[in-house]
Design a protein around this motif. Structure first.
Motif, PDB file in Angstrom:
ATOM      1  N   ASN A  34      -6.386  -2.009  17.515  1.00 38.30           N
ATOM      2  CA  ASN A  34      -6.373  -1.115  18.671  1.00 38.30           C
ATOM      3  C   ASN A  34      -7.494  -1.326  19.679  1.00 38.30           C
ATOM      4  OD1 ASN A  34      -4.143   0.977  18.040  1.00 38.30           O
ATOM      5  ND2 ASN A  34      -5.259   0.737  16.120  1.00 38.30           N
ATOM      6  N   MET A  35      -8.402  -2.233  19.409  1.00 35.76           N
ATOM      7  CA  MET A  35      -9.544  -2.439  20.292  1.00 35.76           C
ATOM      8  C   MET A  35      -9.706  -3.928  20.605  1.00 35.76           C
ATOM      9  SD  MET A  35     -12.265   0.049  18.308  1.00 35.76           S
ATOM     10  CE  MET A  35     -13.545   0.064  19.585  1.00 35.76           C
ATOM     11  N   THR A  36     -10.253  -4.205  21.765  1.00 38.79           N
ATOM     12  CA  THR A  36     -10.573  -5.593  22.104  1.00 38.79           C
ATOM     13  C   THR A  36     -11.840  -5.999  21.344  1.00 38.79           C
ATOM     14  OG1 THR A  36     -12.048  -5.020  23.941  1.00 38.79           O
ATOM     15  CG2 THR A  36      -9.666  -5.254  24.457  1.00 38.79           C
ATOM     16  N   PRO A  37     -12.082  -7.289  21.214  1.00 43.28           N
ATOM     17  CA  PRO A  37     -13.324  -7.718  20.570  1.00 43.28           C
ATOM     18  C   PRO A  37     -14.570  -7.141  21.261  1.00 43.28           C
ATOM     19  CG  PRO A  37     -11.824  -9.564  20.706  1.00 43.28           C
ATOM     20  CD  PRO A  37     -11.196  -8.435  21.499  1.00 43.28           C
ATOM     21  N   GLU A  38     -14.525  -7.037  22.580  1.00 44.45           N
ATOM     22  CA  GLU A  38     -15.664  -6.490  23.322  1.00 44.45           C
ATOM     23  C   GLU A  38     -15.872  -5.010  23.000  1.00 44.45           C
ATOM     24  OE1 GLU A  38     -14.068 -10.078  24.986  1.00 44.45           O
ATOM     25  OE2 GLU A  38     -13.030  -8.160  24.791  1.00 44.45           O
ATOM     26  N   GLU A  39     -14.788  -4.265  22.892  1.00 43.87           N
ATOM     27  CA  GLU A  39     -14.884  -2.841  22.553  1.00 43.87           C
ATOM     28  C   GLU A  39     -15.410  -2.654  21.131  1.00 43.87           C
ATOM     29  OE1 GLU A  39     -11.267  -0.907  25.207  1.00 43.87           O
ATOM     30  OE2 GLU A  39     -10.760  -1.933  23.331  1.00 43.87           O
ATOM     31  N   ARG A  40     -14.951  -3.502  20.224  1.00 48.19           N
ATOM     32  CA  ARG A  40     -15.420  -3.409  18.831  1.00 48.19           C
ATOM     33  C   ARG A  40     -16.915  -3.685  18.734  1.00 48.19           C
ATOM     34  NH1 ARG A  40     -10.291  -6.285  17.760  1.00 48.19           N
ATOM     35  NH2 ARG A  40     -11.434  -8.199  17.350  1.00 48.19           N
ATOM     36  N   ALA A  41     -17.385  -4.631  19.498  1.00 54.11           N
ATOM     37  CA  ALA A  41     -18.794  -5.037  19.420  1.00 54.11           C
ATOM     38  C   ALA A  41     -19.755  -3.931  19.835  1.00 54.11           C
ATOM     39  CB  ALA A  41     -19.033  -6.285  20.267  1.00 54.11           C
ATOM     40  N   VAL A  42     -19.329  -3.023  20.693  1.00 57.80           N
ATOM     41  CA  VAL A  42     -20.216  -1.948  21.160  1.00 57.80           C
ATOM     42  C   VAL A  42     -19.915  -0.608  20.496  1.00 57.80           C
ATOM     43  CG1 VAL A  42     -20.717  -3.070  23.361  1.00 57.80           C
ATOM     44  CG2 VAL A  42     -18.802  -1.446  23.211  1.00 57.80           C
ATOM     45  N   ALA A  43     -18.967  -0.594  19.577  1.00 54.23           N
ATOM     46  CA  ALA A  43     -18.628   0.631  18.842  1.00 54.23           C
ATOM     47  C   ALA A  43     -19.635   0.848  17.711  1.00 54.23           C
ATOM     48  CB  ALA A  43     -17.217   0.527  18.274  1.00 54.23           C
ATOM     49  N   THR A  44     -19.691   2.090  17.236  1.00 48.63           N
ATOM     50  CA  THR A  44     -20.554   2.438  16.111  1.00 48.63           C
ATOM     51  C   THR A  44     -19.705   3.066  15.007  1.00 48.63           C
ATOM     52  OG1 THR A  44     -22.443   2.843  17.560  1.00 48.63           O
ATOM     53  CG2 THR A  44     -22.550   3.817  15.360  1.00 48.63           C
ATOM     54  N   VAL A  45     -19.952   2.657  13.778  1.00 48.80           N
ATOM     55  CA  VAL A  45     -19.323   3.288  12.619  1.00 48.80           C
ATOM     56  C   VAL A  45     -20.373   4.168  11.963  1.00 48.80           C
ATOM     57  CG1 VAL A  45     -18.278   2.928  10.353  1.00 48.80           C
ATOM     58  CG2 VAL A  45     -17.689   1.403  12.261  1.00 48.80           C
ATOM     59  N   TYR A  46     -20.021   5.435  11.810  1.00 47.59           N
ATOM     60  CA  TYR A  46     -20.861   6.402  11.109  1.00 47.59           C
ATOM     61  C   TYR A  46     -20.199   6.679   9.772  1.00 47.59           C
ATOM     62  CZ  TYR A  46     -23.035   7.295  15.621  1.00 47.59           C
ATOM     63  OH  TYR A  46     -23.709   7.150  16.813  1.00 47.59           O
ATOM     64  N   THR A  47     -21.016   6.810   8.728  1.00 46.31           N
ATOM     65  CA  THR A  47     -20.441   7.004   7.407  1.00 46.31           C
ATOM     66  C   THR A  47     -21.375   7.805   6.510  1.00 46.31           C
ATOM     67  OG1 THR A  47     -19.364   5.832   5.584  1.00 46.31           O
ATOM     68  CG2 THR A  47     -21.276   4.754   6.600  1.00 46.31           C
ATOM     69  N   SER A  48     -20.779   8.530   5.598  1.00 45.17           N
ATOM     70  CA  SER A  48     -21.580   9.345   4.678  1.00 45.17           C
ATOM     71  C   SER A  48     -22.361   8.478   3.700  1.00 45.17           C
ATOM     72  CB  SER A  48     -20.684  10.326   3.912  1.00 45.17           C
ATOM     73  OG  SER A  48     -19.728   9.627   3.138  1.00 45.17           O
ATOM     74  N   GLY A  49     -21.816   7.317   3.369  1.00 46.56           N
ATOM     75  CA  GLY A  49     -22.481   6.415   2.438  1.00 46.56           C
ATOM     76  C   GLY A  49     -22.424   4.989   2.942  1.00 46.56           C
ATOM     77  N   GLU A  50     -23.483   4.256   2.725  1.00 47.82           N
ATOM     78  CA  GLU A  50     -23.539   2.855   3.159  1.00 47.82           C
ATOM     79  C   GLU A  50     -22.313   2.094   2.668  1.00 47.82           C
ATOM     80  OE1 GLU A  50     -26.687  -0.891   3.008  1.00 47.82           O
ATOM     81  OE2 GLU A  50     -27.084   0.887   1.804  1.00 47.82           O
ATOM     82  N   HIS A  51     -21.809   1.205   3.499  1.00 48.56           N
ATOM     83  CA  HIS A  51     -20.625   0.404   3.177  1.00 48.56           C
ATOM     84  C   HIS A  51     -20.798  -0.347   1.852  1.00 48.56           C
ATOM     85  CE1 HIS A  51     -19.657   1.184   7.289  1.00 48.56           C
ATOM     86  NE2 HIS A  51     -19.108   0.031   7.598  1.00 48.56           N
ATOM     87  N   CYS A  52     -19.718  -0.442   1.112  1.00 52.78           N
ATOM     88  CA  CYS A  52     -19.676  -1.335  -0.048  1.00 52.78           C
ATOM     89  C   CYS A  52     -19.489  -2.763   0.479  1.00 52.78           C
ATOM     90  CB  CYS A  52     -18.525  -0.932  -0.977  1.00 52.78           C
ATOM     91  SG  CYS A  52     -16.885  -1.348  -0.324  1.00 52.78           S
ATOM     92  N   PRO A  53     -19.602  -3.781  -0.377  1.00 51.31           N
ATOM     93  CA  PRO A  53     -19.425  -5.158   0.095  1.00 51.31           C
ATOM     94  C   PRO A  53     -18.063  -5.413   0.748  1.00 51.31           C
ATOM     95  CG  PRO A  53     -20.523  -5.167  -2.010  1.00 51.31           C
ATOM     96  CD  PRO A  53     -20.094  -3.742  -1.763  1.00 51.31           C
ATOM     97  N   MET A  54     -16.990  -4.831   0.206  1.00 50.51           N
ATOM     98  CA  MET A  54     -15.655  -5.019   0.789  1.00 50.51           C
ATOM     99  C   MET A  54     -15.621  -4.484   2.213  1.00 50.51           C
ATOM    100  SD  MET A  54     -12.049  -3.267  -0.413  1.00 50.51           S
ATOM    101  CE  MET A  54     -12.653  -1.603  -0.054  1.00 50.51           C
ATOM    102  N   CYS A  55     -16.144  -3.283   2.407  1.00 50.32           N
ATOM    103  CA  CYS A  55     -16.116  -2.654   3.730  1.00 50.32           C
ATOM    104  C   CYS A  55     -17.089  -3.334   4.688  1.00 50.32           C
ATOM    105  CB  CYS A  55     -16.413  -1.161   3.610  1.00 50.32           C
ATOM    106  SG  CYS A  55     -15.112  -0.274   2.709  1.00 50.32           S
ATOM    107  N   SER A  56     -18.225  -3.773   4.162  1.00 58.43           N
ATOM    108  CA  SER A  56     -19.167  -4.528   4.998  1.00 58.43           C
ATOM    109  C   SER A  56     -18.504  -5.793   5.528  1.00 58.43           C
ATOM    110  CB  SER A  56     -20.414  -4.909   4.200  1.00 58.43           C
ATOM    111  OG  SER A  56     -21.148  -3.784   3.818  1.00 58.43           O
ATOM    112  N   ALA A  57     -17.815  -6.510   4.646  1.00 57.19           N
ATOM    113  CA  ALA A  57     -17.148  -7.742   5.058  1.00 57.19           C
ATOM    114  C   ALA A  57     -16.065  -7.448   6.099  1.00 57.19           C
ATOM    115  CB  ALA A  57     -16.552  -8.451   3.848  1.00 57.19           C
ATOM    116  N   ALA A  58     -15.271  -6.411   5.887  1.00 54.38           N
ATOM    117  CA  ALA A  58     -14.227  -6.051   6.851  1.00 54.38           C
ATOM    118  C   ALA A  58     -14.857  -5.724   8.207  1.00 54.38           C
ATOM    119  CB  ALA A  58     -13.413  -4.871   6.338  1.00 54.38           C
TER     120      ALA A  58
END
Length: 157
Positions: free
Chosen positions: A66-90
Motif C-alpha cells: 500500500n505504500m511507495t518505497p519512498e513513503e515506507r522509508a519515512v514511516a515509523t513503526v511503533y511497537t509494544s515490544g522490540e521486533h523479533c528477528p522475523m519481523c526485523s527482517a520483514a
C-alpha cells in the motif's frame, strides 16, 4: 523520543492489552506515515497456532502492498515490544523507516526467564543485529513496566 512518540507507544500497549484480552500474547504495533497519520494497527494473532501472525509482520506486508518505497522509508513503526528477528527482517526487506519500542528483547527474555517460560526456538536478537543502518529507539521504562505486567498476566494463566 517526544510526546508524539509516547502517544503512539501508549496505543501499542493498549493493543497489546487487547491481544491479552482475546487470549493472545500481548504485543501491539502501529504504522505511522512520515506526515504523522496512523496508517495501520494490529496486535498479535498467534493463539491459533500460526506464530508468524505478529503485528510487525502484518505491518510490513501492508506497507509493501500500500505504500511507495519512498513513503515506507519515512514511516515509523511503533511497537509494544522490540521486533523479533522475523519481523526485523520483514521490516528491513520492505524498507520501512524508524522503529520505536516500549520494551526491549533483552527485557522480554529476562521477564520470561523469571516466569519460568521455556526459551524460544528462535534466537532473541536486537533489531540492529538483523537490519543494518536502522534508526531504533527504546525502551521506555514507564511503558516497559506496563508491558511486563501484561506478560506476567499472560504467562500466569
Amino acid at each position: 523520543m517526544n510526546d508524539v512518540d509516547l502517544k503512539h507507544l501508549r496505543r501499542c500497549v493498549d493493543l497489546a492489552r487487547t491481544a491479552l484480552d482475546t487470549g493472545d500474547e500481548p504485543f501491539g504495533s502501529i504504522l505511522v506515515s512520515g506526515a504523522g497519520d496512523v496508517l495501520f494497527e494490529d496486535h498479535n494473532h498467534v493463539a491459533g497456532g500460526d506464530h508468524t501472525q505478529h503485528p510487525e509482520f502484518a505491518i510490513a506486508r501492508w506497507a509493501a502492498n500500500n505504500m511507495t518505497p519512498e513513503e515506507r522509508a519515512v514511516a515509523t513503526v511503533y511497537t509494544s515490544g522490540e521486533h523479533c528477528p522475523m519481523c526485523s527482517a520483514a521490516h528491513g526487506w520492505v524498507g520501512l523507516g524508524r522503529i520505536v519500542y516500549a520494551s526491549s528483547t533483552k527485557q522480554l527474555t529476562t521477564w520470561l526467564a523469571e516466569l519460568g517460560v521455556s526459551a524460544s526456538r528462535v534466537r532473541a536478537l536486537p533489531i540492529e543485529s538483523v537490519v543494518e543502518g536502522i534508526a531504533v529507539e527504546g525502551p521506555v521504562p514507564e511503558l516497559a513496566e506496563q508491558v511486563r505486567q501484561l506478560h506476567v498476566a499472560f504467562h500466569g494463566r
